[in-house]
Design a protein around this motif. Structure first.
Motif, PDB file in Angstrom:
ATOM      1  N   LEU A 382     112.647 127.557 -23.217  1.00  0.00           N
ATOM      2  CA  LEU A 382     111.437 127.532 -24.044  1.00  0.00           C
ATOM      3  C   LEU A 382     111.039 126.131 -24.512  1.00  0.00           C
ATOM      4  N   SER A 383     111.729 125.090 -24.031  1.00  0.00           N
ATOM      5  CA  SER A 383     111.397 123.739 -24.485  1.00  0.00           C
ATOM      6  C   SER A 383     110.144 123.195 -23.806  1.00  0.00           C
ATOM      7  N   ARG A 384     109.819 123.715 -22.610  1.00  0.00           N
ATOM      8  CA  ARG A 384     108.595 123.280 -21.939  1.00  0.00           C
ATOM      9  C   ARG A 384     107.712 124.490 -21.661  1.00  0.00           C
ATOM     10  N   ARG A 385     106.434 124.344 -21.930  1.00  0.00           N
ATOM     11  CA  ARG A 385     105.473 125.433 -21.763  1.00  0.00           C
ATOM     12  C   ARG A 385     104.228 124.851 -21.113  1.00  0.00           C
ATOM     13  N   ASP A 386     104.206 124.884 -19.782  1.00  0.00           N
ATOM     14  CA  ASP A 386     103.093 124.308 -19.032  1.00  0.00           C
ATOM     15  C   ASP A 386     102.032 125.365 -18.774  1.00  0.00           C
ATOM     16  N   SER A 387     100.779 124.981 -18.901  1.00  0.00           N
ATOM     17  CA  SER A 387      99.659 125.873 -18.629  1.00  0.00           C
ATOM     18  C   SER A 387      98.865 125.297 -17.461  1.00  0.00           C
ATOM     19  N   VAL A 388      98.734 126.085 -16.387  1.00  0.00           N
ATOM     20  CA  VAL A 388      98.047 125.640 -15.178  1.00  0.00           C
ATOM     21  C   VAL A 388      96.806 126.504 -14.979  1.00  0.00           C
ATOM     22  N   ALA A 389      95.654 125.862 -14.912  1.00  0.00           N
ATOM     23  CA  ALA A 389      94.393 126.596 -14.778  1.00  0.00           C
ATOM     24  C   ALA A 389      94.332 127.341 -13.457  1.00  0.00           C
ATOM     25  N   LEU A 390      93.758 128.550 -13.509  1.00  0.00           N
ATOM     26  CA  LEU A 390      93.573 129.356 -12.299  1.00  0.00           C
ATOM     27  C   LEU A 390      92.446 130.343 -12.560  1.00  0.00           C
ATOM     28  N   ASP A 391      91.420 130.303 -11.720  1.00  0.00           N
ATOM     29  CA  ASP A 391      90.309 131.224 -11.924  1.00  0.00           C
ATOM     30  C   ASP A 391      90.567 132.547 -11.214  1.00  0.00           C
ATOM     31  N   GLY A 392      89.568 133.447 -11.245  1.00  0.00           N
ATOM     32  CA  GLY A 392      89.659 134.727 -10.536  1.00  0.00           C
ATOM     33  C   GLY A 392      90.463 135.789 -11.242  1.00  0.00           C
ATOM     34  N   THR A 393      90.735 135.620 -12.548  1.00  0.00           N
ATOM     35  CA  THR A 393      91.501 136.573 -13.359  1.00  0.00           C
ATOM     36  C   THR A 393      92.949 136.685 -12.885  1.00  0.00           C
ATOM     37  N   PRO A 394      93.800 135.731 -13.217  1.00  0.00           N
ATOM     38  CA  PRO A 394      95.234 135.848 -12.914  1.00  0.00           C
ATOM     39  C   PRO A 394      95.801 137.130 -13.519  1.00  0.00           C
ATOM     40  N   PHE A 395      96.597 137.851 -12.728  1.00  0.00           N
ATOM     41  CA  PHE A 395      96.976 139.184 -13.193  1.00  0.00           C
ATOM     42  C   PHE A 395      98.459 139.481 -12.991  1.00  0.00           C
ATOM     43  N   ALA A 396      98.902 139.637 -11.741  1.00  0.00           N
ATOM     44  CA  ALA A 396     100.283 140.034 -11.464  1.00  0.00           C
ATOM     45  C   ALA A 396     101.082 138.851 -10.937  1.00  0.00           C
ATOM     46  N   VAL A 397     102.420 138.926 -11.120  1.00  0.00           N
ATOM     47  CA  VAL A 397     103.320 137.842 -10.754  1.00  0.00           C
ATOM     48  C   VAL A 397     104.525 138.411 -10.006  1.00  0.00           C
ATOM     49  N   ALA A 398     104.961 137.685  -8.974  1.00  0.00           N
ATOM     50  CA  ALA A 398     106.238 137.982  -8.323  1.00  0.00           C
ATOM     51  C   ALA A 398     106.903 136.664  -7.969  1.00  0.00           C
ATOM     52  N   VAL A 399     108.242 136.654  -8.060  1.00  0.00           N
ATOM     53  CA  VAL A 399     109.011 135.456  -7.748  1.00  0.00           C
ATOM     54  C   VAL A 399     110.120 135.836  -6.773  1.00  0.00           C
ATOM     55  N   SER A 400     110.226 135.113  -5.657  1.00  0.00           N
ATOM     56  CA  SER A 400     111.256 135.396  -4.662  1.00  0.00           C
ATOM     57  C   SER A 400     112.586 134.795  -5.088  1.00  0.00           C
ATOM     58  N   PRO A 401     113.684 135.195  -4.456  1.00  0.00           N
ATOM     59  CA  PRO A 401     114.983 134.582  -4.784  1.00  0.00           C
ATOM     60  C   PRO A 401     115.007 133.075  -4.578  1.00  0.00           C
ATOM     61  N   ALA A 402     114.164 132.584  -3.672  1.00  0.00           N
ATOM     62  CA  ALA A 402     114.129 131.141  -3.399  1.00  0.00           C
ATOM     63  C   ALA A 402     113.193 130.391  -4.333  1.00  0.00           C
ATOM     64  N   GLY A 403     112.543 131.092  -5.251  1.00  0.00           N
ATOM     65  CA  GLY A 403     111.667 130.443  -6.207  1.00  0.00           C
ATOM     66  C   GLY A 403     110.219 130.334  -5.787  1.00  0.00           C
ATOM     67  N   VAL A 404     109.809 131.117  -4.782  1.00  0.00           N
ATOM     68  CA  VAL A 404     108.396 131.170  -4.408  1.00  0.00           C
ATOM     69  C   VAL A 404     107.675 132.089  -5.380  1.00  0.00           C
ATOM     70  N   VAL A 405     106.626 131.569  -6.018  1.00  0.00           N
ATOM     71  CA  VAL A 405     105.849 132.327  -6.994  1.00  0.00           C
ATOM     72  C   VAL A 405     104.522 132.735  -6.378  1.00  0.00           C
ATOM     73  N   TYR A 406     104.200 134.046  -6.469  1.00  0.00           N
ATOM     74  CA  TYR A 406     102.865 134.533  -6.121  1.00  0.00           C
ATOM     75  C   TYR A 406     102.197 135.034  -7.399  1.00  0.00           C
ATOM     76  N   VAL A 407     100.927 134.628  -7.588  1.00  0.00           N
ATOM     77  CA  VAL A 407     100.117 135.143  -8.687  1.00  0.00           C
ATOM     78  C   VAL A 407      98.830 135.683  -8.089  1.00  0.00           C
ATOM     79  N   THR A 408      98.519 136.952  -8.374  1.00  0.00           N
ATOM     80  CA  THR A 408      97.289 137.536  -7.830  1.00  0.00           C
ATOM     81  C   THR A 408      96.094 137.154  -8.701  1.00  0.00           C
ATOM     82  N   GLN A 409      94.931 137.076  -8.047  1.00  0.00           N
ATOM     83  CA  GLN A 409      93.648 136.817  -8.721  1.00  0.00           C
ATOM     84  C   GLN A 409      92.805 138.076  -8.564  1.00  0.00           C
ATOM     85  N   ALA A 410      92.800 138.882  -9.617  1.00  0.00           N
ATOM     86  CA  ALA A 410      92.279 140.240  -9.511  1.00  0.00           C
ATOM     87  C   ALA A 410      90.821 140.302  -9.085  1.00  0.00           C
TER      88      ALA A 410
END
Length: 677
Positions: A382-410
C-alpha cells in the motif's frame, strides 16, 4: 391392399414347450414367439417382465442446452442417445453414461420422431411434412437413405420389437407399413379404420398387437399385426389421447390424456375392461404428453408441457413416487436398456439426463473442509498507489501467473494489457461487445472474455492479444464468468437462464444449471472441494453447486441484501460476499455448515456501494471495492477489522492480484486503473 404372410399358428403342445423352454437360454424369445402366433389382440396374454434391469435412481440430474427445439428421443441397447431438433432439421447424439451432446447432424425436415433398430445400427427419423422417413447409420450419424411415405404428415413412428417393420402414423391417411430391409411401403391401414391425427403408438411385448392413439377422437385402436387390421377400439369421453405405452409384462395399457392431464390405464388381459383415470399434475389443458414404462416394469414416467415436470408413478398402484422438475415443456422420454438412465427432450431448449449419482451420498459441499493456505505469498504494501488513465469504462480485471494484466473496457468492446511490474498499458484490442468479465487460464496462455449481451465468450491468445475462438451460450446475457481452478470448465452466469457450463478445450456448452437463480452476478470456487458459490443479486441468495454433478445442494438467503459478488478464503474456511444494497461484507463459516452470515458495514451505508470482494494471495486480508465511496477498503481476513482504505476516487469495480500478492489492480469505471503495491 398388400398383405404380409400370416404367422403360422402353433398351439399344439404349448404346456410342454413352455416347460422345456424355461431351461433354454432363449426361453423368453421362444415363448414370446409362440404366444405371438396364437394370441388374440382383444385379450393378449400377460407374462413376466425382463429381469436384471432397473430404473433411474434420480440422485443425478444433468441439464444440457440444445437449440432447435429438442423433441423426440431414442436410446439404443448400447446407450447411444439420439435427440431430434424439431425446428432445425437435425439431431444430436450422446453416448451414455456421457451427457455430452455431439454437433448436430442432418436428419431431414421437421423430425417428429426417432427410433433405433434393436441391433443398434440404424436409426429411423420421420420428417413430418416432407412425407419421408430418413434412415441414419448410427456408426457415422450419416443419413444414407430416405423412404417415401405416400401421403399425409407423419406425426410419429412405431418400430416393431423385432425391428423388421416401421409404422408411419399420419394425420389423415392412416398408417403406412414399411419393410426396414427393403425400405419399401408394403402395406397400409386406412384412416377409415385407424382414425385421424395419430400421435401415439406402442407394441405388446408378447403378442403381435399394436396400439395407436387418434388424439382428438380420444380413441385407441388395437391393430393385429398379422393382418394389419384394426380389431378393437377404445374411446374415452372427453379425452384427447397423446401417447400410449404397454407395461413390459403385457398386462397394462397406459395412455396420456393431454386435454385433461390424466393418465389412463386399462387391463389388457381382461376383455372389455375400461380405463381407470389418474390426475397428472396441475390438470390444465395441454399438459400430460408422453408416457413411458421403466425397463424393470416398476415405474411409469409422464412428461408435462405446462407443469415443466416429469411425474414418476408406481406402475402397479399408480401412486405418485416423485416429480422431476425440468422446467420448460418436457416432450418425449427415453430409457437406457438397463434402466440406469432416463433422457427427456425439452422443447424450450435443453435435454435432461436422470441417473444414479455416486456423489449424492457424499455431500461434501454442505460442509467443505478447510485446509492450509498456500505459503510464500504476500499482500500489497500500500505504499505506492499509481493511477493510470484508461477510457472506455474500465470494468473487469484478470492477472496471469506471469503477471500479465488484462483490463476490459466495457463500452469500447476492447481490453488493454500491462506486464507487471510495468503499469503501462498496451493499445486496446477487440474482445467482443460489452466485455463483462475476464478470466485467465491457470497456465496464463488464454484469456476468456464474456460479451454480456452478445451471449458469447471470446477466447484470446495471451501471447498475441488476438481472439482465436468463441463459445456461444444458447440464451441470456452473461453477467459474469467463473473459471474452474483446473481451467477445464468455464461457467457463464446469466441474467435469467442460470449457468452454462463450457468445456474450454472444445469451446462447447456441455451442461446447464438452470435452477441457480436470476441476475447471477457473483461466483467463487472452493480451493479444496468441488464446490462453486453463485450469487443471485436481487434475490439476496448464494447457491452452493456441487461441481461433480452441477447440482445446487444448498441455498443461503440474507434478508434485505442484494449480493453482488463472492469470494472464498484461501484456506477454504470462510465465504465472503458483498451486499451492494446495504454496503456490507457478509461472512459465513463453511466447514461448520452454518447458515448464519455475520455482517460488517463497509464505508458509508448507502445503496449501490460495496461491489467486489477479493482475498489477498497470502490469505491475510480482504479487499472490498465501493462504487459510491470511491475507495477500496482493506480488512483483516480473520477479524474483519478495517486496516486501511485506499482512495481511488470514481467508482471502483473489480479487483485483481498478481500471484505473489505484491500488486493489486483495481478497475475504475470513471476512467482509470489503480495499481496498488
Amino acid at each position: 391392399m398388400l398383405r404380409r404372410r400370416a404367422l403360422p399358428l402353433a398351439v399344439v403342445g404349448l404346456f410342454s414347450f413352455v416347460v422345456a423352454a424355461c431351461n433354454s437360454p432363449t426361453a423368453n424369445e421362444q415363448l414370446a414367439s409362440l404366444l405371438s402366433s396364437s394370441a388374440r389382440c382383444e385379450r393378449p396374454p400377460g407374462g413376466a417382465a425382463p429381469t436384471g434391469r432397473g430404473h433411474p435412481a434420480l440422485t443425478g440430474h444433468t441439464t444440457v442446452p440444445l437449440a432447435g427445439m429438442p423433441f423426440a428421443v431414442a436410446v439404443s441397447g448400447k446407450g447411444v442417445v439420439y435427440v431430434t431438433q424439431g425446428h432445425a432439421g437435425s439431431a444430436v447424439r450422446a453416448d451414455l453414461p456421457s451427457t455430452v451432446l455431439s454437433a448436430p447432424f442432418a436428419v431431414g425436415d421437421l423430425p417428429s420422431q426417432v427410433r433405433i433398430h434393436p441391433n443398434g445400427q440404424t436409426a429411423y427419423v420421420s420428417n413430418q411434412d416432407a412425407q419421408t422417413v430418413t434412415v441414419v447409420d448410427v456408426a457415422t450419424n450419416q443419413a444414407f437413405a430416405t423412404v417415401p411415405v405416400p401421403a399425409g404428415s407423419t406425426l410419429t413412428l412405431g418400430l416393431s420389437p423385432e425391428g423388421d417393420h416401421l409404422y408411419a402414423l399420419t394425420d389423415f391417411y392412416g398408417v403406412y407399413v414399411i419393410n426396414t430391409a427393403t425400405r419399401q411401403v408394403i402395406d397400409s391401414i386406412p384412416s377409415s379404420a385407424t382414425g385421424s391425427l395419430l400421435t401415439g403408438v406402442a407394441f405388446h411385448p408378447l403378442a403381435p398387437c399394436m396400439y395407436i392413439a387418434a388424439r382428438d377422437e380420444g380413441a385407441i385402436r388395437t391393430v393385429d399385426l398379422r393382418e394389419d387390421s384394426v380389431v378393437h377400439t377404445d374411446a374415452v369421453s372427453g379425452a384427447r389421447i397423446q401417447n400410449v405405452a404397454v407395461s413390459l409384462d403385457g398386462r397394462l395399457l397406459f395412455a396420456t390424456d393431454i386435454q385433461r392431464s390424466k393418465l389412463l390405464v386399462r387391463d389388457l388381459t381382461t376383455e372389455g375392461s375400461t380405463f381407470l383415470e389418474y390426475a397428472i399434475g396441475s390438470g390444465q389443458v395441454r399438459n400430460a404428453f408422453d408416457v413411458a414404462v421403466t425397463p424393470d416394469n416398476s415405474q411409469v414416467y409422464v412428461s408435462t408441457l405446462a407443469d415443466g415436470k416429469v411425474y414418476v408413478l408406481d406402475r402397479a398402484t399408480r401412486a405418485l413416487v416423485d416429480s422431476i422438475v425440468t422446467g420448460g415443456s418436457a416432450r418425449y422420454i427415453g430409457f437406457s436398456r438397463t434402466g440406469a438412465h432416463a433422457v427427456i427432450a425439452n422443447e424450450m431448449g435443453w435435454v435432461d439426463f436422470l441417473y444414479d449419482d455416486p456423489h449424492a451420498a457424499s455431500p461434501v459441499c454442505l460442509r467443505p473442509p478447510a485446509g492450509t493456505a498456500p505459503a510464500g505469498f504476500g499482500h500489497p504494501g500500500l505504499s505506492r498507489r499509481d493511477s493510470v488513465a484508461l477510457d472506455g469504462t474500465p470494468f473487469a480485471v484478470a492477472v496471469s501467473p506471469a503477471g500479465v494484466v488484462y483490463v476490459t473496457q466495457a463500452l469500447a468492446a476492447s481490453a488493454v494489457r500491462a506486464d507487471l511490474p510495468s503499469t503501462t498499458f498496451s493499445a486496446p484490442f477487440p474482445v467482443g461487445y460489452l466485455p463483462s468479465q475476464v478470466r485467465m487460464s491457470p497456465d496464463g496462455r488464454t484469456a476468456y472474455v464474456s460479451d454480456q449481451d452478445a451471449g458469447t465468450i471470446t477466447f484470446i491468445s495471451v501471447a498475441t492479444n488476438q481472439a482465436f475462438g468463441t463459445a456461444i451460450v444458447p440464451e441470456g446475457s452473461i453477467l459474469t464468468t467463473g473459471l474452474s481452478p483446473d481451467g477445464s470448465r468455464l461457467y457463464a452466469l446469466t441474467d435469467y437462464y442460470g449457468v452454462y457450463v463450457i468445456d474450454t478445450a472444445t469451446r462447447q456448452v456441455i451442461g446447464q444449471i438452470p435452477n441457480a437463480g436470476t441476475l447471477l452476478t457473483g461466483v467463487a470456487f472452493h480451493p479444496f472441494a468441488p464446490c462453486m458459490y453463485v450469487a443471485a443479486r436481487d434475490e439476496g441468495t448464494i447457491r452452493t453447486v456441487d461441481l461433480r454433478n452441477n447440482t445446487v445442494v444448498r441455498t443461503d438467503a440474507v434478508t434485505g441484501a442484494r449480493i453482488q459478488n463472492v469470494a472464498v478464503s484461501r484456506d477454504g474456511s470462510v465465504l465472503f460476499a458483498t451486499d451492494i444494497e446495504r454496503s456490507k461484507l457478509l461472512v459465513r463459516d463453511l466447514p461448520s455448515g452454518s447458515a448464519t452470515f455475520l455482517e460488517y458495514p463497509i464505508g458509508t451505508p448507502q445503496r449501490r456501494n460495496a461491489f467486489d470482494v477479493a482475498v489477498t494471495p497470502d490469505n491475510a486480508r480482504v479487499y472490498v471495492s465501493t462504487l459510491a465511496d470511491g475507495k477500496v477498503y482493506v480488512l483483516d481476513r480473520a477479524t474483519r477489522v478495517v486496516l486501511d482504505s485506499v482512495r481511488t476516487g470514481g467508482s471502483a469495480r473489480y479487483i485483481g492480484f498478481n500471484a505473489s500478492g505484491t500488486h493489486a489492480i483495481v478497475a475504475n469505471e470513471v476512467g482509470w486503473v489503480n495499481f496498488i503495491h
